[in-house]
Design a protein around this motif. Sequence first.
Motif, PDB file in Angstrom:
ATOM      1  N   PRO A 111       0.398  12.247   8.513  1.00  0.00           N
ATOM      2  CA  PRO A 111       1.809  12.203   8.118  1.00  0.00           C
ATOM      3  C   PRO A 111       2.716  13.102   8.960  1.00  0.00           C
ATOM      4  CG  PRO A 111       0.414  12.307   6.177  1.00  0.00           C
ATOM      5  CD  PRO A 111      -0.478  12.537   7.366  1.00  0.00           C
ATOM      6  N   TYR A 119       0.133   3.789   3.940  1.00  0.00           N
ATOM      7  CA  TYR A 119      -0.344   4.346   2.671  1.00  0.00           C
ATOM      8  C   TYR A 119       0.097   5.799   2.569  1.00  0.00           C
ATOM      9  CZ  TYR A 119      -3.717   6.282   5.926  1.00  0.00           C
ATOM     10  OH  TYR A 119      -4.266   6.934   7.000  1.00  0.00           O
ATOM     11  N   ASP A 120       0.034   6.333   1.359  1.00  0.00           N
ATOM     12  CA  ASP A 120       0.317   7.744   1.107  1.00  0.00           C
ATOM     13  C   ASP A 120      -0.989   8.372   0.608  1.00  0.00           C
ATOM     14  OD1 ASP A 120       0.930  10.192  -0.350  1.00  0.00           O
ATOM     15  OD2 ASP A 120       3.039   9.608  -0.221  1.00  0.00           O
ATOM     16  N   LYS A 123      -0.669   9.719  -2.969  1.00  0.00           N
ATOM     17  CA  LYS A 123      -0.313   8.787  -4.043  1.00  0.00           C
ATOM     18  C   LYS A 123      -1.288   7.622  -4.178  1.00  0.00           C
ATOM     19  CE  LYS A 123       4.676   9.689  -3.829  1.00  0.00           C
ATOM     20  NZ  LYS A 123       6.016   9.101  -3.528  1.00  0.00           N
ATOM     21  N   ASP A 124      -1.859   7.182  -3.061  1.00  0.00           N
ATOM     22  CA  ASP A 124      -2.677   5.968  -3.072  1.00  0.00           C
ATOM     23  C   ASP A 124      -4.180   6.237  -3.119  1.00  0.00           C
ATOM     24  OD1 ASP A 124      -0.340   4.481  -2.909  1.00  0.00           O
ATOM     25  OD2 ASP A 124      -0.333   4.530  -0.721  1.00  0.00           O
TER      26      ASP A 124
END
Length: 333
Positions: A111, A119-120, A123-124
């Motif tokens: 990131p 995707y994160d 979070k994912d």
Amino acid sequence: MKTSPSISAMRGVTLAAIVALGAALSSQAFAQTAQSYPDRRITFVVPYAPGGATDVTARLLAQKLQESWKQTVTVENKPGAGGVIGNDFAAKAPGDGYTVLVAITQIIQAPSLMSKLPYDAFKDLAPVTQVAISPIVLVVPEAQPMKSVKELIDLAKASPGKYPYGTFGNATTSHLYGELLKKNTGIDMTHVPYRGAAPLLNDLLGNQVTAAFLDFTTAGPQLEAGKIRPLAVGGEKRKPKLPNVQTMAELGYPGFEAEGWVGVFVPAATPKDIVNKLSAELGRIIKSPEGTAGLQAVNLVPVGDSPESFEKSLRRDFDRWATVAKTAGVKGE
């Protein structure tokens, strides 16, 4: 005369009862799912090609998990885009505990290095356990004269651009460390990126590059053979197999505390009971004599912690690598 309950009131009570019943059934279903898990094949996704430290680690864990749970555990390699393809596949898989991602530090470095990801990671994906630390060693070929980091820096300052340094790829830990050293010391060394650690090692052995931050898994056998020389290690502490090699921080070069690691994740929707069950069993395997020996054989430092502990490490390392990336000025392709 008694007044009968209104139809709306009765509907309200009925709706509340249905919601309560649904919650109870859902909770019971999750408990049953965790209790019966696993009842079919589990797939370990490795976002890199076969043969590397991540792949070796995944196959060790898969074999031991298969033996203990009596269910088939397969390893599926999905290389590409520096790990992004495999990570994305796992992030978008059903959250049922049957798709398990074996990833490395890149997943939280990316990131800060890439403008957009599909995707994160926070979070994912849900953290399961940190399997092991993958130490990074600053090494030079046996043929090079320098015996310390200071001597390497002094030579580089005396002859700007003369001494190339190699990495196992653009925007990797190796590259981040190399550019951070250049930035913090004011030296000019040309970056030579390779497609992996193996070809980098070959050119180190051939004295084609002057120095490299290399993972200990790849460097270990040649360090033991005396073909390459260690100058320092990354991380907060010295490494058990290299007790006399100082950390970069000990030598007066801060910023190299963040380390590489191998970790296990599942899709974020995976029930917590399943995450905990998988984490506990993998932790047991990692800390078992066979698991520890298997990881140490490829020069990894076993961990095997809880999901909560791993998440704390992820958030700490995310901030650390973001700082390193910003300071070093490194961007992904």
